[in-house]
Design an enzyme around this catalytic site. Structure first.
Site, PDB file in Angstrom:
ATOM      1  N   ASP A  36       0.826  -1.228   0.000  1.00 56.06           N
ATOM      2  CA  ASP A  36       0.000   0.000   0.000  1.00 56.06           C
ATOM      3  C   ASP A  36       0.853   1.267   0.000  1.00 56.06           C
ATOM      4  O   ASP A  36       0.593   2.208  -0.752  1.00 56.06           O
ATOM      5  CB  ASP A  36      -1.077   0.007   1.106  1.00 56.06           C
ATOM      6  CG  ASP A  36      -0.574  -0.059   2.538  1.00 56.06           C
ATOM      7  OD1 ASP A  36       0.657  -0.258   2.733  1.00 56.06           O
ATOM      8  OD2 ASP A  36      -1.393   0.086   3.467  1.00 56.06           O
ATOM      9  N   ALA A 122      -2.535  -7.497  17.297  1.00 56.15           N
ATOM     10  CA  ALA A 122      -2.508  -8.765  16.571  1.00 56.15           C
ATOM     11  C   ALA A 122      -2.436  -8.531  15.066  1.00 56.15           C
ATOM     12  O   ALA A 122      -2.468  -9.471  14.275  1.00 56.15           O
ATOM     13  CB  ALA A 122      -3.752  -9.577  16.912  1.00 56.15           C
ATOM     14  N   SER A 126      -7.072  -2.954  14.896  1.00 56.66           N
ATOM     15  CA  SER A 126      -7.951  -2.398  15.930  1.00 56.66           C
ATOM     16  C   SER A 126      -7.842  -0.871  15.924  1.00 56.66           C
ATOM     17  O   SER A 126      -8.827  -0.169  16.128  1.00 56.66           O
ATOM     18  CB  SER A 126      -7.592  -2.955  17.309  1.00 56.66           C
ATOM     19  OG  SER A 126      -6.243  -2.703  17.607  1.00 56.66           O
ATOM     20  N   SER A 127      -6.647  -0.335  15.653  1.00 54.56           N
ATOM     21  CA  SER A 127      -6.510   1.127  15.687  1.00 54.56           C
ATOM     22  C   SER A 127      -7.276   1.798  14.552  1.00 54.56           C
ATOM     23  O   SER A 127      -7.947   2.813  14.783  1.00 54.56           O
ATOM     24  CB  SER A 127      -5.040   1.576  15.675  1.00 54.56           C
ATOM     25  OG  SER A 127      -4.242   0.686  14.993  1.00 54.56           O
ATOM     26  N   GLU A 159      -3.224   8.903  12.170  1.00 57.19           N
ATOM     27  CA  GLU A 159      -2.326   7.842  12.654  1.00 57.19           C
ATOM     28  C   GLU A 159      -0.862   8.177  12.323  1.00 57.19           C
ATOM     29  O   GLU A 159       0.034   8.003  13.149  1.00 57.19           O
ATOM     30  CB  GLU A 159      -2.729   6.483  12.073  1.00 57.19           C
ATOM     31  CG  GLU A 159      -1.816   5.385  12.550  1.00 57.19           C
ATOM     32  CD  GLU A 159      -2.492   4.056  12.857  1.00 57.19           C
ATOM     33  OE1 GLU A 159      -3.724   3.974  12.751  1.00 57.19           O
ATOM     34  OE2 GLU A 159      -1.765   3.118  13.212  1.00 57.19           O
ATOM     35  N   ASP A 171      -5.788  -0.114   5.947  1.00 55.83           N
ATOM     36  CA  ASP A 171      -6.602  -0.525   7.097  1.00 55.83           C
ATOM     37  C   ASP A 171      -7.836   0.358   7.267  1.00 55.83           C
ATOM     38  O   ASP A 171      -8.941  -0.134   7.517  1.00 55.83           O
ATOM     39  CB  ASP A 171      -5.756  -0.498   8.382  1.00 55.83           C
ATOM     40  CG  ASP A 171      -4.464  -1.286   8.235  1.00 55.83           C
ATOM     41  OD1 ASP A 171      -4.388  -2.117   7.309  1.00 55.83           O
ATOM     42  OD2 ASP A 171      -3.538  -1.066   9.023  1.00 55.83           O
ATOM     43  N   TYR A 221       9.074  -1.601  10.381  1.00 58.35           N
ATOM     44  CA  TYR A 221       8.127  -1.168   9.339  1.00 58.35           C
ATOM     45  C   TYR A 221       8.652   0.096   8.663  1.00 58.35           C
ATOM     46  O   TYR A 221       8.712   0.173   7.433  1.00 58.35           O
ATOM     47  CB  TYR A 221       6.771  -0.908   9.994  1.00 58.35           C
ATOM     48  CG  TYR A 221       5.652  -0.553   9.043  1.00 58.35           C
ATOM     49  CD1 TYR A 221       4.891  -1.546   8.436  1.00 58.35           C
ATOM     50  CD2 TYR A 221       5.340   0.771   8.750  1.00 58.35           C
ATOM     51  CE1 TYR A 221       3.845  -1.228   7.578  1.00 58.35           C
ATOM     52  CE2 TYR A 221       4.297   1.100   7.896  1.00 58.35           C
ATOM     53  CZ  TYR A 221       3.558   0.098   7.319  1.00 58.35           C
ATOM     54  OH  TYR A 221       2.527   0.417   6.463  1.00 58.35           O
TER      55      TYR A 221
END
Ligand code: GLA
Length: 389
Positions: A36, A122, A126-127, A159, A171, A221
């Site tokens: 991405d 995980a 979730s964020s 973010e 995401d 990352y």
């Protein structure tokens, strides 16, 4: 937790009823990893694990938050707020308020209750689900005229700039725009997207959480992102028209790879071929060819392990267990890697056996008990209760 229960909790905390309930899902990515932020292609689905956000307006300009999972509250004044050092979980909400205000949107206070069922740490986003939930809450409560793509971009900005995680766009996109029984094929350059119907009757996506929290995820990352930029700079000497790895075709790569240092060559090889695999995945899924899709999942994992080097021994073991298990068509790590989850495409009748095998082998070799979530391709964010209408 059901709606009535959540409303009861809300009333107990805020002594009034919520006017809105928003639900936003986590996601798994079926294929297209670390593509991405290279402006490439991805193919996520939303999963049936949601962040629930209950909200109503207040008129004192404060955002009050209560998170049922942490059993903690926090609040900030929209006139003046900074990232929180003590309650880092609230930086997603603060970040969204900041990007909305910076973009000139008129927002006011709200009283918010959060209950998320998306496992944290995980790699199931979730964020992103929290970001989209709070954004949608502001949008609904304050009637903001804001288009989906702008919402996604703002959530990513929050973010990146406020929380400080340099994620790509996948995401937030998946959490907002996914559709039941479909995968979301996103072109991360143009932000065009297509729904790809999934005919997986008799098969399921089974998520297996390695229970290894993503180690060094952020620094590694960011390092991968940096490596991709460096590779582009080198390749630009031979391919002046390229700006990101998305622009590098397989032919270009094969022709010019000799100019890249070994490590960068591996990174580029992953991205270039992974983009191709996403396009192939779309074709085979459209034809309902799950065997071919499963094969692409395995190839993707191998590439993430050997070329992009974002896998870890525990994830490799989980994939290997899948390979030796009849009924499993494909397996791969999903998300950024360095921990988190593996997904299996598995025949329904083999799920229990796969789980048993996993529990046995993984526990014996790694000493941890993995968790499983059978997930269904679900719809993206929606407003479950809208008291204004
Ligand atoms: C994380 C990021 C995404 C994407 C994946 C890797 O989940 O948030 O934007 O880069 O890693 O594909």
């Amino acid at each position: 937790m059901n709606k009535e229960n959540l409303i009861k909790q809300y009333k107990a905390i805020y002594k009034k009823s919520p006017t809105h309930i928003i639900q936003t899902p986590g996601r798994i990515n079926l294929i297209g990893e670390h593509t991405d932020y290279n402006d490439g292609f991805v193919l996520p689905i939303a999963i049936d694990r949601y962040t629930n956000m209950l909200a109503s307006k207040n008129d004192d300009g404060k955002v009050r938050l209560y998170d049922l999972k942490y059993k903690e509250n926090d609040e900030f004044n929209l006139d003046n707020f900074e990232p929180s050092q003590q309650k880092k979980w609230s930086n997603y909400q603060r970040g969204i308020a900041k990007v909305l205000l910076d973009a000139g949107y008129k927002i006011g206070g709200m009283d918010v209750l959060i209950f998320s069922e998306v496992p944290e740490g995980a790699g199931l986003s979730s964020s992103a689900s929290i970001e989209i939930a709070i954004l949608l809450s502001f949008k609904e409560l304050y009637n903001l005229d804001i288009k989906p793509i702008e919402m996604i971009e703002l959530a990513r900005k929050a973010e990146n700039d406020f929380v400080g995680v340099k994620c790509g766009i996948m995401d937030q996109f998946a959490s907002l725009l996914s559709k039941e029984d479909n995968a979301l094929f996103i072109d991360c350059r143009t932000l065009d997207f297509q729904y790809i119907p999934l005919s997986i009757q008799g098969y399921s996506f089974l998520v297996c959480n390695s229970m290894i929290k993503r180690k060094l995820a952020e620094s590694s990352y960011n390092q991968r992102r940096q490596e991709c930029r460096e590779a582009v700079k080198i390749l630009q000497k031979h391919l002046p028209e390229i700006t990101v790895l998305r622009d590098v075709s397989i032919n270009d790569f094969e022709k010019y790879k000799l100019y890249l240092p070994e490590e960068l060559k591996r990174r580029v090889e992953h991205v270039v071929y992974e983009n191709e695999r996403v396009k192939q995945a779309v074709e085979v899924l459209k034809k309902g060819n799950l065997e071919a899709f499963g094969e692409l999942m395995y190839q993707s994992h191998k590439s993430l392990k050997e070329l992009y080097e974002v896998s870890i021994e525990e994830l490799d073991l989980l994939v290997e267990i899948g390979m030796n298990e009849p009924g499993v068509l494909g397996a791969r790590l999903t998300g950024a890697g360095f921990g988190g989850c593996v997904i299996y495409l598995v025949e329904d009748s083999s799920i229990e056996h796969l789980k048993e095998k996993n529990l046995d082998v993984y526990h014996r070799k790694i000493g941890l008990i993995p968790q499983f979530y059978k997930v269904v391709p679900s719809r993206g964010a929606y407003v479950w209760l809208n008291g204004n209408r």
